[in-house]
Design a protein around this motif. Structure first.
Motif, PDB file in Angstrom:
ATOM      1  N   THR A 139       0.781  -1.336  -0.123  1.00 39.90           N
ATOM      2  CA  THR A 139       0.209  -0.151  -0.031  1.00 39.90           C
ATOM      3  C   THR A 139       0.926   1.289  -0.080  1.00 39.90           C
ATOM      4  N   GLU A 140       0.329   2.325  -0.574  1.00 37.21           N
ATOM      5  CA  GLU A 140       0.837   3.734  -0.643  1.00 37.21           C
ATOM      6  C   GLU A 140       2.386   3.685  -1.323  1.00 37.21           C
ATOM      7  N   GLY A 141       2.288   2.929  -2.127  1.00 37.73           N
ATOM      8  CA  GLY A 141       3.615   2.772  -3.102  1.00 37.73           C
ATOM      9  C   GLY A 141       4.854   1.957  -2.495  1.00 37.73           C
ATOM     10  N   LEU A 142       4.609   1.455  -1.226  1.00 37.35           N
ATOM     11  CA  LEU A 142       5.649   0.639  -0.710  1.00 37.35           C
ATOM     12  C   LEU A 142       5.808  -0.867  -1.468  1.00 37.35           C
ATOM     13  N   ILE A 143       6.666  -1.407  -1.263  1.00 42.28           N
ATOM     14  CA  ILE A 143       7.137  -2.802  -1.667  1.00 42.28           C
ATOM     15  C   ILE A 143       7.072  -3.818  -0.373  1.00 42.28           C
ATOM     16  N   ALA A 144       6.228  -4.719  -0.551  1.00 42.51           N
ATOM     17  CA  ALA A 144       5.884  -5.556   0.546  1.00 42.51           C
ATOM     18  C   ALA A 144       6.684  -6.707   0.573  1.00 42.51           C
ATOM     19  N   VAL A 145       7.595  -7.361   1.433  1.00 42.00           N
ATOM     20  CA  VAL A 145       8.556  -8.320   1.466  1.00 42.00           C
ATOM     21  C   VAL A 145       8.103  -9.374   2.427  1.00 42.00           C
ATOM     22  N   GLU A 146       7.965 -10.408   2.144  1.00 42.51           N
ATOM     23  CA  GLU A 146       7.956 -11.780   3.062  1.00 42.51           C
ATOM     24  C   GLU A 146       9.150 -12.465   2.936  1.00 42.51           C
ATOM     25  N   VAL A 147       9.664 -12.665   4.135  1.00 39.05           N
ATOM     26  CA  VAL A 147      10.879 -13.787   4.019  1.00 39.05           C
ATOM     27  C   VAL A 147      10.497 -15.150   4.738  1.00 39.05           C
ATOM     28  N   SER A 148      10.526 -16.022   4.070  1.00 34.45           N
ATOM     29  CA  SER A 148      10.222 -17.428   4.645  1.00 34.45           C
ATOM     30  C   SER A 148      11.953 -18.362   5.093  1.00 34.45           C
ATOM     31  N   VAL A 149      11.873 -18.761   6.066  1.00 35.08           N
ATOM     32  CA  VAL A 149      12.947 -19.612   6.372  1.00 35.08           C
ATOM     33  C   VAL A 149      12.472 -20.967   7.036  1.00 35.08           C
ATOM     34  N   GLN A 150      12.867 -22.113   6.310  1.00 31.52           N
ATOM     35  CA  GLN A 150      12.521 -23.595   7.169  1.00 31.52           C
ATOM     36  C   GLN A 150      13.868 -23.977   7.221  1.00 31.52           C
ATOM     37  N   ASP A 151      13.686 -24.960   8.399  1.00 28.06           N
ATOM     38  CA  ASP A 151      15.073 -25.642   8.677  1.00 28.06           C
ATOM     39  C   ASP A 151      14.745 -26.980   7.942  1.00 28.06           C
ATOM     40  N   THR A 152      16.082 -27.263   7.177  1.00 28.04           N
ATOM     41  CA  THR A 152      16.009 -28.480   6.361  1.00 28.04           C
ATOM     42  C   THR A 152      16.014 -29.923   7.440  1.00 28.04           C
ATOM     43  N   ASN A 153      16.588 -29.646   8.323  1.00 25.31           N
ATOM     44  CA  ASN A 153      16.811 -30.830   9.496  1.00 25.31           C
ATOM     45  C   ASN A 153      15.515 -31.056  10.186  1.00 25.31           C
ATOM     46  N   ASN A 154      14.684 -29.955  10.266  1.00 27.10           N
ATOM     47  CA  ASN A 154      13.296 -30.065  11.020  1.00 27.10           C
ATOM     48  C   ASN A 154      12.307 -29.532  10.480  1.00 27.10           C
ATOM     49  N   PRO A 155      11.528 -30.086   9.355  1.00 25.39           N
ATOM     50  CA  PRO A 155      10.364 -29.197   8.412  1.00 25.39           C
ATOM     51  C   PRO A 155       9.539 -28.900   9.186  1.00 25.39           C
ATOM     52  N   GLU A 156       9.095 -29.141  10.346  1.00 26.01           N
ATOM     53  CA  GLU A 156       8.103 -28.413  11.330  1.00 26.01           C
ATOM     54  C   GLU A 156       8.595 -26.903  11.634  1.00 26.01           C
ATOM     55  N   SER A 157       9.750 -26.790  11.794  1.00 23.07           N
ATOM     56  CA  SER A 157      10.517 -25.438  12.247  1.00 23.07           C
ATOM     57  C   SER A 157      10.621 -24.290  11.212  1.00 23.07           C
ATOM     58  N   ASN A 158       9.707 -23.434  10.960  1.00 23.39           N
ATOM     59  CA  ASN A 158       9.599 -22.551  10.092  1.00 23.39           C
ATOM     60  C   ASN A 158       9.291 -21.355  10.463  1.00 23.39           C
ATOM     61  N   SER A 159       9.671 -20.180   9.584  1.00 19.82           N
ATOM     62  CA  SER A 159       9.519 -18.754  10.186  1.00 19.82           C
ATOM     63  C   SER A 159       8.965 -17.920   9.069  1.00 19.82           C
ATOM     64  N   ARG A 160       8.214 -16.877   9.268  1.00 19.99           N
ATOM     65  CA  ARG A 160       8.069 -15.882   8.032  1.00 19.99           C
ATOM     66  C   ARG A 160       7.870 -14.738   8.761  1.00 19.99           C
ATOM     67  N   THR A 161       8.745 -13.741   8.344  1.00 19.73           N
ATOM     68  CA  THR A 161       8.906 -12.270   8.641  1.00 19.73           C
ATOM     69  C   THR A 161       8.394 -11.172   7.440  1.00 19.73           C
ATOM     70  N   PHE A 162       7.785 -10.256   8.000  1.00 20.37           N
ATOM     71  CA  PHE A 162       7.509  -9.202   6.857  1.00 20.37           C
ATOM     72  C   PHE A 162       8.036  -7.763   7.169  1.00 20.37           C
ATOM     73  N   THR A 163       8.212  -7.367   5.962  1.00 21.76           N
ATOM     74  CA  THR A 163       8.710  -6.015   6.141  1.00 21.76           C
ATOM     75  C   THR A 163       8.392  -5.119   4.593  1.00 21.76           C
ATOM     76  N   TYR A 164       8.671  -3.882   4.902  1.00 25.67           N
ATOM     77  CA  TYR A 164       8.406  -2.935   3.546  1.00 25.67           C
ATOM     78  C   TYR A 164       9.732  -2.326   3.191  1.00 25.67           C
ATOM     79  N   ILE A 165       9.860  -2.196   1.738  1.00 25.50           N
ATOM     80  CA  ILE A 165      10.875  -1.219   1.372  1.00 25.50           C
ATOM     81  C   ILE A 165      10.335   0.028   1.127  1.00 25.50           C
TER      82      ILE A 165
END
Length: 138
Positions: free
Chosen positions: A110-136
Motif C-alpha cells: 500500500t501507498e507505493g511501498l514494496i511488501a517483502v515476506e521472508v520465509s525460512v525453513q529448517d531442512t533438518n526439522n521441516p516443522e520449524s519454519n518462520s515468516r517475517t514481513f517488512t516493507y521497502i
C-alpha cells in the motif's frame, strides 16, 4: 541369658522391597518429564534459529535494498517476484551458508511501498519454519 527375638522391632524384607518399587515408579515418572522437556527445548531452539535468520535477512533487505536496486536487477524485474536463497544472495551481496531454506517474496504494498515476506525453513526439522514481513520504503 538369652533374649527373645520376638520383641525386636525392625523393617521386614517385604517393606524394603515395597519402598524400592514405589521409589522406582516415582523416579520413572520424573525421567519421562525430563525427556519431554529436552524435546521441547530442542524444538524451541530450532524455531528460534529460523526466526533469527529471517530477522537478519529482513534487516539486510531494509538496509541494502532500494526500489532502484530491486527494479534494475535481473532476479526481480517486475512485482510480484519470488527469490530463492541463491538469487537473494546475489541481490544482497551476501551468502547464507546454513542448513535452512530461504525464500523472499516481493509484491506491491500500500501507498507505493514494496511488501517483502521472508520465509525460512529448517531442512533438518521441516516443522520449524518462520515468516517475517517488512516493507521497502525507499
Amino acid at each position: 541369658m538369652g533374649r527373645k527375638l520376638d520383641d525386636q522391632k525392625g523393617i521386614t524384607l517385604l517393606e524394603v522391597l515395597l519402598s524400592i518399587v514405589l521409589l522406582v515408579i516415582v523416579l520413572t515418572s520424573f525421567a519421562g518429564f525430563f525427556t519431554q522437556s529436552a524435546l521441547f527445548v530442542k524444538k524451541n531452539e530450532d524455531k528460534i534459529s529460523t526466526t533469527q535468520t529471517a530477522q537478519q535477512i529482513v534487516n539486510l533487505i531494509e538496509v541494502k535494498l532500494t526500489r532502484d536496486i530491486l527494479s534494475t536487477s535481473t532476479e526481480c524485474p517486475s512485482l510480484p517476484c519470488n527469490l530463492d536463497e541463491d538469487k537473494l544472495s546475489g541481490l544482497l551481496g551476501r551468502s547464507f551458508g546454513s542448513s535452512q531454506k530461504i525464500f523472499a517474496e516481493f509484491s506491491k504494498g500500500t501507498e507505493g511501498l514494496i511488501a517483502v515476506e521472508v520465509s525460512v525453513q529448517d531442512t533438518n526439522n521441516p516443522e520449524s519454519n518462520s515468516r517475517t514481513f517488512t516493507y521497502i520504503r525507499r
